[in-house]
Design a protein around this motif. Structure first.
Motif, short mmCIF file in Angstrom:
data_model
loop_
_atom_site.label_atom_id
_atom_site.label_comp_id
_atom_site.label_asym_id
_atom_site.label_seq_id
_atom_site.Cartn_x
_atom_site.Cartn_y
_atom_site.Cartn_z
N GLY A 54 -0.88 13.55 -4.07
CA GLY A 54 0.53 14.06 -3.32
C GLY A 54 1.49 12.77 -3.61
O GLY A 54 1.33 11.64 -4.22
N SER A 55 2.68 13.07 -3.46
CA SER A 55 3.87 12.07 -3.35
C SER A 55 3.75 11.22 -2.40
O SER A 55 3.40 11.31 -1.18
N PRO A 56 4.12 9.78 -2.59
CA PRO A 56 4.34 8.83 -1.44
C PRO A 56 4.93 9.42 -0.11
O PRO A 56 5.96 9.84 -0.42
N ALA A 57 4.20 9.22 0.97
CA ALA A 57 5.13 9.36 2.19
C ALA A 57 5.60 8.11 2.86
O ALA A 57 6.61 8.21 3.32
N PHE A 58 4.87 7.20 2.88
CA PHE A 58 5.07 5.68 3.42
C PHE A 58 4.87 4.56 2.41
O PHE A 58 3.69 4.77 1.63
N ILE A 59 5.48 3.50 2.45
CA ILE A 59 5.14 2.38 1.60
C ILE A 59 4.75 0.94 2.52
O ILE A 59 5.95 0.86 3.38
N LEU A 60 3.64 0.67 2.66
CA LEU A 60 3.52 -0.16 3.63
C LEU A 60 3.52 -1.77 2.84
O LEU A 60 2.61 -1.90 1.71
N THR A 61 4.21 -2.66 3.18
CA THR A 61 4.20 -3.98 2.87
C THR A 61 3.84 -5.19 3.72
O THR A 61 4.04 -4.97 5.00
N VAL A 62 2.71 -5.95 3.28
CA VAL A 62 2.52 -6.88 4.28
C VAL A 62 2.52 -8.38 3.69
O VAL A 62 2.28 -8.76 2.52
N ASP A 63 2.78 -9.24 4.53
CA ASP A 63 3.27 -10.81 4.24
C ASP A 63 1.61 -11.40 4.46
O ASP A 63 1.28 -11.45 5.39
N GLY A 64 1.38 -12.04 3.20
CA GLY A 64 0.14 -12.73 3.25
C GLY A 64 0.16 -14.09 4.30
O GLY A 64 -0.90 -14.19 4.75
N ALA A 65 1.19 -14.76 4.60
CA ALA A 65 1.12 -15.84 5.28
C ALA A 65 1.11 -15.59 6.81
O ALA A 65 0.39 -15.96 7.48
N THR A 66 2.12 -14.68 7.34
CA THR A 66 2.26 -14.31 8.45
C THR A 66 1.54 -13.16 9.05
O THR A 66 1.45 -12.80 10.12
N ARG A 67 1.20 -12.16 7.97
CA ARG A 67 0.67 -10.94 8.15
C ARG A 67 1.32 -9.82 9.04
O ARG A 67 0.46 -9.05 9.64
N SER A 68 2.65 -10.15 8.98
CA SER A 68 3.53 -9.22 9.59
C SER A 68 3.69 -8.08 8.51
O SER A 68 3.49 -8.10 7.31
N PHE A 69 3.67 -6.79 9.11
CA PHE A 69 4.08 -5.72 7.96
C PHE A 69 5.36 -4.91 8.32
O PHE A 69 5.99 -5.00 9.40
N ALA A 93 0.79 -1.13 0.20
CA ALA A 93 0.06 0.00 -0.17
C ALA A 93 0.73 1.18 0.05
O ALA A 93 1.71 1.23 0.78
N VAL A 94 0.67 2.05 -0.93
CA VAL A 94 1.26 3.40 -0.97
C VAL A 94 0.46 4.36 -0.11
O VAL A 94 -0.80 4.66 -0.42
N LEU A 95 1.14 4.94 1.06
CA LEU A 95 0.25 5.67 1.88
C LEU A 95 0.69 7.13 1.58
O LEU A 95 2.06 7.55 1.65
N GLN A 96 -0.19 8.02 1.17
CA GLN A 96 -0.15 9.65 0.64
C GLN A 96 -1.12 10.22 0.66
O GLN A 96 -2.19 9.84 0.93
N LYS A 97 -1.05 11.69 0.72
CA LYS A 97 -1.99 12.47 0.53
C LYS A 97 -2.78 12.28 -0.89
O LYS A 97 -2.12 12.07 -1.69
N GLU A 98 -4.18 12.62 -1.12
CA GLU A 98 -4.78 12.68 -2.24
C GLU A 98 -3.70 13.48 -3.23
O GLU A 98 -3.80 14.77 -3.20
N PHE A 100 -1.81 10.75 5.62
CA PHE A 100 -1.79 9.96 4.66
C PHE A 100 -2.44 8.87 4.73
O PHE A 100 -2.92 8.06 5.91
N SER A 101 -2.87 8.18 3.62
CA SER A 101 -3.84 6.93 3.85
C SER A 101 -3.47 6.02 2.38
O SER A 101 -3.23 6.65 1.33
N GLY A 102 -3.87 4.79 2.38
CA GLY A 102 -4.05 3.87 1.12
C GLY A 102 -4.55 2.64 1.50
O GLY A 102 -4.65 2.19 2.63
N MET A 103 -4.69 1.79 0.52
CA MET A 103 -4.94 0.41 0.39
C MET A 103 -4.07 -0.60 -0.09
O MET A 103 -3.34 -0.28 -1.11
N LEU A 104 -4.25 -1.70 0.55
CA LEU A 104 -3.25 -2.94 0.01
C LEU A 104 -3.73 -3.41 -1.53
O LEU A 104 -4.79 -3.58 -1.87
N ILE A 105 -2.70 -3.64 -2.29
CA ILE A 105 -2.80 -4.39 -3.53
C ILE A 105 -1.96 -5.45 -3.45
O ILE A 105 -0.84 -5.66 -2.71
N GLU A 106 -2.45 -6.71 -4.27
CA GLU A 106 -1.41 -7.93 -4.30
C GLU A 106 -0.21 -7.37 -5.22
O GLU A 106 -0.37 -7.20 -6.58
N ALA A 107 0.91 -7.53 -4.87
CA ALA A 107 2.17 -7.13 -5.38
C ALA A 107 2.78 -8.60 -5.89
O ALA A 107 3.44 -8.69 -6.99
#
Length: 290
Positions: free
Chosen positions: A181-196, A174-179, A274-281
């Protein structure tokens, strides 16, 4: 060369020390002229030596020697037994009587051989019992045995088999950013462990303030804090493991500005910056490539 049973028994009894003087002299004479027979005698001595190693020496008591000397001193030599001369008819013995004498001699010789082989068999059985006992002691209490009789440690080399590599799990980003705007944070989540993991890209907190990450879902009555984003470039946590997998994939992730150290009561105190939603990478291993 091949030896008869009597020769083998003589060698064994010589090693045991059970022969009389005449028989010992006979064996020693054979050893002096026959090297192979000497080797056989030494082989028996080697086999029977283990009995001496397992039995300690015992010193007889002094009074035993006194009794032996006393007994020898009181013993008187016996007169040789004189047999009367056979009468004349006996000289002309019949053929049947001579055959009976020969048969008796054969019986005596066979009896001596049987006694000799019984002695050898008994000591062979004793050797086998001693060897079994030594093997048992070597397995349970090897330190009790002498150094030369202890079993040598064996090293077994086991070939390591390569384990199959774990199948890769799905990865979400998920790219966390203002509407707009440029990305402020990049959030990655592991589908098996759900650690981020949160990677800081272009955001910097004001002095005395902290960025805090929130999970927002219509299945929850209010946003849930996922912790303060640290000052380093990467912040990793396993807290998403307590949430349902479908909720994790469908939620909105938002960042607010809170006081230093994060919200004191578990609720956000400012609107998301900043906000965003996950997509499958990266799809899971079982999913077909698109």
């Amino acid at each position: 060369m091949a030896y008869s049973d009597d020769h083998i028994a003589l060698a064994a009894e010589y090693a045991l020390g059970t022969l009389d003087a005449d028989e010992r002299a006979q064996v020693e004479t054979m050893m002096s002229v026959d090297k192979d027979f000497t080797v056989m005698v030494h082989a028996w001595e080697h086999k029977l030596a283990v009995l001496n190693q397992m039995v300690g020496s015992v010193e007889p008591r002094p009074e035993l020697w006194d009794r032996i000397r006393t007994a020898v001193g009181h013993s008187e030599p016996q007169a040789p037994l004189m047999l009367p001369e056979p009468p004349a008819p006996l000289v002309a013995a019949s053929v049947e009587e001579l055959a009976a004498v020969v048969d008796n001699a054969n019986v005596i010789r066979l009896t001596a051989n049987a006694r000799r082989w019984r002695t050898v068999a008994s000591f062979t059985s004793a050797i086998a019992a001693v060897l079994v006992a030594m093997i048992g002691v070597g397995l349970v209490l090897p330190d009790v045995l002498p150094d030369r009789m202890r079993p040598r440690p064996r090293t077994q080399i086991v070939e390591a088999k390569a384990l199959p590599a774990p199948a890769p799990s799905a990865q979400y980003v998920a790219v966390l950013q203002k509407e707009g705007g440029s990305p402020a944070f990049i959030l990655t989540v592991d589908g098996a462990t759900r650690s981020f993991t949160v990677r800081k890209v272009g955001a910097s907190a004001e002095p005395g303030k902290s960025f805090e990450l929130w999970l927002i879902s219509d299945k929850l009555p209010r946003p849930r804090s996922l912790g303060v984003i640290g000052g380093s470039d990467f912040t990793s946590r396993p807290v998403l493991a307590s949430y349902d997998s479908d909720m994790v994939k469908a939620a909105t992730y938002a960042v607010t500005v809170e006081q230093a150290g994060g919200s004191p009561d578990g609720s956000p105190h400012s609107a998301p910056v900043f906000s965003g939603m996950l997509i499958e990478a990266v799809p899971p291993a079982s999913a077909p490539a698109r």
